[in-house]
Scaffold this active site. Structure first.
Site, PDB file in Angstrom:
ATOM      1  N   ASP A 187       0.775  -1.239   0.000  1.00 29.16           N
ATOM      2  CA  ASP A 187       0.000   0.000   0.000  1.00 29.16           C
ATOM      3  C   ASP A 187       0.812   1.297   0.000  1.00 29.16           C
ATOM      4  OD1 ASP A 187      -1.568  -2.203   0.637  1.00 29.16           O
ATOM      5  OD2 ASP A 187      -2.860  -1.104   1.989  1.00 29.16           O
ATOM      6  N   GLU A 418       1.615 -10.217  11.373  1.00 32.09           N
ATOM      7  CA  GLU A 418       1.397  -9.706  10.027  1.00 32.09           C
ATOM      8  C   GLU A 418       2.734  -9.441   9.343  1.00 32.09           C
ATOM      9  OE1 GLU A 418      -1.206  -6.069   7.933  1.00 32.09           O
ATOM     10  OE2 GLU A 418      -0.974  -6.171  10.121  1.00 32.09           O
TER      11      GLU A 418
END
Length: 453
Positions: A187, A418
């Protein structure tokens, strides 16, 4: 000084303990129809997450892995695109932003073929799905044939690739372009900074972030980043999510995205051959070969020793060194000098992190490196898994095994985080993250001699 890939791996948790922990994450994150990436931070179904999750689920339940992919494909648009989020209507809108009432997919996207019953986003993510489907099929071919799995998913996956190679060849060079920083899955990578400078951000009062309710601000993209992300979505939505009508103020060719398209084209060729469709198999192989040539011609930077992003507004390569530029190791039949240069870069000072065998998302020596902030430095498990597969593809078995051991160690020590800080090894982002658990299962369970499509 020895490369980190050549250093001994400290003792890790017992494989059975790690396997049970990974399986528990996937069971806990199951929503009834698919697997959420994280119960808190990402409470819906994400596109490339589901593909990675299916790759791991095949070792627990082939049928569950098939369902993971088919659930995602059930929300495919008529133009072929697979949306990057499929929203769960039982989850409140304020649990995640942008929520369904921001995208308005079923109305704004009607002309582009958005489904009328499922609410989705209007953008896409990297096309790893056909590779996932092929691996799921190979896990139990008899069960796959009995349930008609390939017969159901192959036409949908072919339509998905057709969309990317037709509607998204915005540069005219034969590669698929991405039109939002969320589409390549990385992102807030520094690779997008220059292109995003041309985007006027949405006003802060026009959106309310939900990610900071569950994630530390130091780990997440900035408010300015989000303002630009929101502007890009708003403009795309106003154009009806029509790639030909939209005026894309952000459009780039990303090496990871296109490498996954190449590998998935080869997976589609394998599926077609398995199904007796030899003509289709030949066509997919030809497309993979052409994409490989275009990838090298348009994105390879010999001096840098890795692939770069091409900014289509300026038709120039972006001088930022990202893990995206290493993922093309996945691609079979790359020129051997390119493979050698990629491995040298992988094991050199830019990506040889001091505290982990995982690969930083951005060069340690880069001007924009940030060890904690999302895709501006942290090391991710999915990109490490892709690079591990690439090393195996090109016969670098020893280096691949070292990376595999490092992934397993870090997954266990981080509680299936993550991502991790590459300078300290500290867990960052969400814990009990689904693709981390799934890819851990794969590396614990997969036959490392299985053929690459």
């Amino acid at each position: 000084m020895k490369s980190l890939l050549d250093r001994p791996v400290p003792a890790a948790a017992a494989p059975l303990t790690v396997r049970r922990g990974a399986a528990r994450v996937l069971l806990d994150n199951w929503s009834g129809t698919s697997t959420v990436p994280s119960r808190t931070l990402y409470p819906h179904q994400w596109s490339w997450d589901s593909a990675f999750i299916a790759i791991g689920l095949r070792h627990l339940s082939v049928r569950r892995a098939q369902q993971e992919l088919e659930s995602l494909l059930s929300a495919q648009w008529a133009d072929g695109r697979i949306p990057h989020i499929v929203f769960n209507s039982a989850v409140p809108n304020d649990a995640y932003f942008p929520s369904p009432d921001f995208w308005h997919s079923s109305t704004a996207g009607r002309a582009a073929g958005a489904p009328a019953t499922a609410e989705t986003s209007g953008i896409v993510q990297p096309p790893v799905h056909a590779l996932a489907a092929w691996l799921v099929h190979r896990a139990d071919p008899r069960e796959s044939h009995r349930r008609g799995f390939l017969a159901r998913v192959r036409p949908r996956l072919a339509a998905w690739h057709d969309y990317l190679l037709d509607r998204r060849d915005l540069g005219g060079g034969g590669l698929a372009a991405v039109v939002h920083p969320w589409e390549p899955g990385m992102d807030n990578s520094p690779c997008w900074d220059e292109a995003l400078q041309r985007v006027v951000p949405a006003a802060p009062e026009d959106f309310q972030r939900a990610d900071l309710d569950h994630g530390h601000p130091a780990d997440r993209p900035t408010d300015l980043d989000y303002g630009r992300y929101v502007r890009l979505v708003s403009d795309y939505r106003e154009a009806g999510y029509d790639d030909r009508a939209a005026r894309h103020s952000f459009a780039v060719e990303d090496p990871c995205f296109n490498a996954l398209l190449i590998v998935s084209e080869r997976a589609l060729a394998a599926m077609a051959q398995e199904s007796g469709a030899d003509t289709d198999a030949a066509a997919h192989t030809a497309r993979a070969d052409a994409l490989t040539r275009h990838l090298v011609t348009r994105l390879w930077d010999e001096n840098a020793g890795l692939f770069r992003v091409r900014d289509l507004a300026t038709d120039t390569l972006v001088e930022e060194n990202s893990v995206s530029g290493l993922v093309p190791l996945l691609v079979p039949h790359l020129p051997q000098p390119v493979v050698s240069r990629l491995v040298d870069t992988l094991t050199g000072p830019q990506f040889d992190a001091p505290a982990t065998r995982l690969v930083p998302s951005y060069a340690l020596t880069g001007h924009a490196f940030d060890a904690q902030r999302y895709w501006r430095g942290p090391a991710w498990f999915n990109t490490a898994w892709l690079i591990h597969r690439g090393l195996r593809t090109h016969g670098r078995a020893q280096q691949a095994e070292r990376l595999r051991q490092g992934i397993l160690q870090e997954a266990a020590h981080s509680d299936f985080a993550e991502y991790i800080d590459p300078t300290t090894g500290a867990a960052r982002g969400a814990r009990h993250f689904s693709w981390t658990a799934a890819l851990t299962l794969d590396l614990l369970s997969a036959d490392l001699k299985e053929p690459t499509p």
